[in-house]
Write an enzyme that holds these catalytic residues in place. Structure first.
Site, PDB file in Angstrom:
ATOM      1  NE  ARG A  88      -2.569  -0.848   3.618  1.00 49.81           N
ATOM      2  CZ  ARG A  88      -2.386  -1.887   4.431  1.00 49.81           C
ATOM      3  NH1 ARG A  88      -2.609  -3.119   4.002  1.00 49.81           N
ATOM      4  NH2 ARG A  88      -1.990  -1.703   5.673  1.00 49.81           N
ATOM      5  NE  ARG A 101       6.486  11.107  -4.163  1.00 49.08           N
ATOM      6  CZ  ARG A 101       6.747  12.135  -3.382  1.00 49.08           C
ATOM      7  NH1 ARG A 101       7.951  12.654  -3.348  1.00 49.08           N
ATOM      8  NH2 ARG A 101       5.808  12.641  -2.621  1.00 49.08           N
ATOM      9  NE  ARG A 145       2.085   3.713  20.180  1.00 50.15           N
ATOM     10  CZ  ARG A 145       2.896   3.014  20.985  1.00 50.15           C
ATOM     11  NH1 ARG A 145       2.404   2.319  22.005  1.00 50.15           N
ATOM     12  NH2 ARG A 145       4.194   3.018  20.787  1.00 50.15           N
ATOM     13  NE  ARG A 152       8.397  11.976  13.429  1.00 46.37           N
ATOM     14  CZ  ARG A 152       7.408  12.695  12.925  1.00 46.37           C
ATOM     15  NH1 ARG A 152       7.492  13.155  11.689  1.00 46.37           N
ATOM     16  NH2 ARG A 152       6.341  12.996  13.637  1.00 46.37           N
ATOM     17  CD  GLU A 158       7.865  11.934  16.810  1.00 45.06           C
ATOM     18  OE1 GLU A 158       8.119  13.021  16.260  1.00 45.06           O
ATOM     19  OE2 GLU A 158       7.037  11.122  16.358  1.00 45.06           O
ATOM     20  CE1 TYR A 165      -1.580  13.392  12.659  1.00 41.70           C
ATOM     21  CE2 TYR A 165      -2.359  13.458  10.390  1.00 41.70           C
ATOM     22  CZ  TYR A 165      -1.454  13.843  11.353  1.00 41.70           C
ATOM     23  OH  TYR A 165      -0.427  14.693  11.022  1.00 41.70           O
ATOM     24  CG  ASP A 176      -1.724  16.227   7.708  1.00 41.77           C
ATOM     25  OD1 ASP A 176      -1.012  16.096   8.718  1.00 41.77           O
ATOM     26  OD2 ASP A 176      -1.540  15.584   6.659  1.00 41.77           O
TER      27      ASP A 176
END
Ligand SMILES: Cc1cc2nc3c(=O)[nH]c(=O)nc-3n(C[C@H](O)[C@H](O)[C@H](O)COP(=O)(O)OP(=O)(O)OC[C@H]3O[C@@H](n4cnc5c(N)ncnc54)[C@H](O)[C@@H]3O)c2cc1C
Length: 360
Positions: A156, A160, A240, A271, A296, A344, A346
């Protein structure tokens, strides 16, 4: 001011709703639980270096929704920053997302665009990519052992077949030139808006209250957690959370970019963010001899922790539906935003949703 609308929660969803109400002539009282507005997009400026620290993790504004771009640009201008993310695996860095730059470096080959699809259709290749860049990272993010991460997720992941290493596909991207906090200050800067911080709205019986006081009987637009509003009567919706460790370092540039993902399961953090790279136009900040990074770590959530990512499964959907059916029973209550919707979003999707809220 005689209040005729209440907005509870001054994140991007609530502030957009408040602005729309004010421009429609309503007198709006904004109640925010925290001492400051901005929700999880709130930043802090480090006094010594001038670096803008994204307190709740990196936030890059990106959108392909014209109405949203037009709306935010009424309040702030963007610096044109284009987001790029590197992945660190076994001591080497690779450009994400999955595309020609990553594939060619990882396998030490020189594929051409037309050859990518066939190459990735080979199970051995897609498995090698999955094991290096997705298995460990996903296991850390969701707190599952690496062997439990379903290898079919790689099917999934969009591939590119070019060297475009722009992390987002959206044409409009950037960071507000004057910083994220200025977006919230300007959204709320309207004669019809009054803001009260350290003010948590609660449902007592059938009545919404703040600090035990009754609220005027006016529409309430609420973007706090939907289960908290009902005092968790059916149980907690699962999340989470993140542990975010900020450190100032005596180096000009730590990692040469804003975000590096650590994809191996044995590296405890997911990260590292280095904030000065979000403002390449701020020459003094870029040239400063110090930098600020944030490690993180993803972690399981318990009541009192900051909720970051909703856990979507059959149980949480059922619980959410119970709370939603309670919410519709409360007169003049509109619930939205990421905490109210347990979803969630953005930032652009949050604004889009708040631009669509029907104003009473
Ligand atoms: C780690 C992370 C990184 C992200 N990075 C990006 C990114 O790069 N780009 C992007 O577009 N989006 C990003 N997002 C998404 C972005 O954070 C959300 O779109 C945005 O925060 C949603 O705004 P909101 O107003 O719905 O919620 P919030 O920002 O959470 O605001 C809700 C507000 O309601 C207040 N509140 C809660 N309960 C009450 C109450 N009872 N009474 C009064 N006030 C209350 C809270 O204190 C808070 O201020 C990221 C999200 C996460 C988790």
């Amino acid at each position: 001011m005689t209040v005729d609308s209440i907005v509870a929660g001054a994140g991007i969803w609530g502030c957009t709703v408040a602005r729309r109400l004010a421009e429609a002539g309503r007198k709006v009282l904004v109640l925010e639980k925290r001492p400051v507005v901005g929700g999880n997009v709130r930043c802090e400026i480090d006094e010594e270096t001038g670096i803008e620290i994204h307190k709740y993790g990196s936030h890059i504004f990106h959108t392909h929704i014209p109405e949203v771009w037009e709306f935010v640009n009424r309040f702030v201008k963007f610096n044109g920053y284009q987001h790029k993310v590197l992945a660190w695996y076994q001591g080497k860095t690779y450009f994400l997302p999955l595309g020609l730059a990553l594939i060619n470096k990882f396998f030490g080959i020189e594929l051409k665009p037309g050859e990518v699809a066939d190459f990735m259709a080979d199970e051995a290749h897609s498995k090698a990519i999955f094991d290096a860049f997705f298995r460990g990272y996903t296991s850390k993010q969701w707190g599952k052992p690496p062997e439990e991460i379903d290898p079919s997720i790689i099917k999934r992941v969009p591939v590119r077949s070019n060297y475009d290493v722009n992390y987002f596909n959206d044409y409009n991207q950037g960071i507000p030139l004057t910083g994220y906090n200025s977006l919230f200050e300007r959204l709320l800067d309207h004669p019809n808006i009054e803001v009260r911080c350290n003010a948590e709205i609660r449902l007592e019986g059938n009545d919404l209250k703040v600090g035990g006081d009754d609220l005027p009987n006016v529409p309430v637009y609420y973007s706090g957690p939907i289960d908290a509003l009902f005092d968790y009567r059916f149980g907690h919706l699962p999340w989470r959370t993140l542990r975010l460790e900020t450190e100032k370092l005596a180096v000009k540039d730590y990692q040469g970019t804003s975000v590096v993902n650590y994809t191996e399961a044995n590296v405890p953090y997911t990260r590292i963010h280095e904030f000065k790279h979000y403002h390449p136009e701020q020459k003094d900040v870029m040239e400063c001899e110090n930098t600020i990074i944030m490690r993180e770590y993803s972690a399981s959530w318990k009541l009192g922790d900051e909720p970051y990512y909703p856990i979507d499964n059959a149980e949480s959907r059922e619980l959410l539906a119970k709370y939603q059916s309670e919410a519709v029973k409360v007169e003049k209550l509109v619930v939205g935003g990421r905490l109210g919707g347990y979803k969630y979003y953005d930032m652009d999707r949050s604004i889009e949703a708040s631009l669509k809220v029907a104003l009473d």
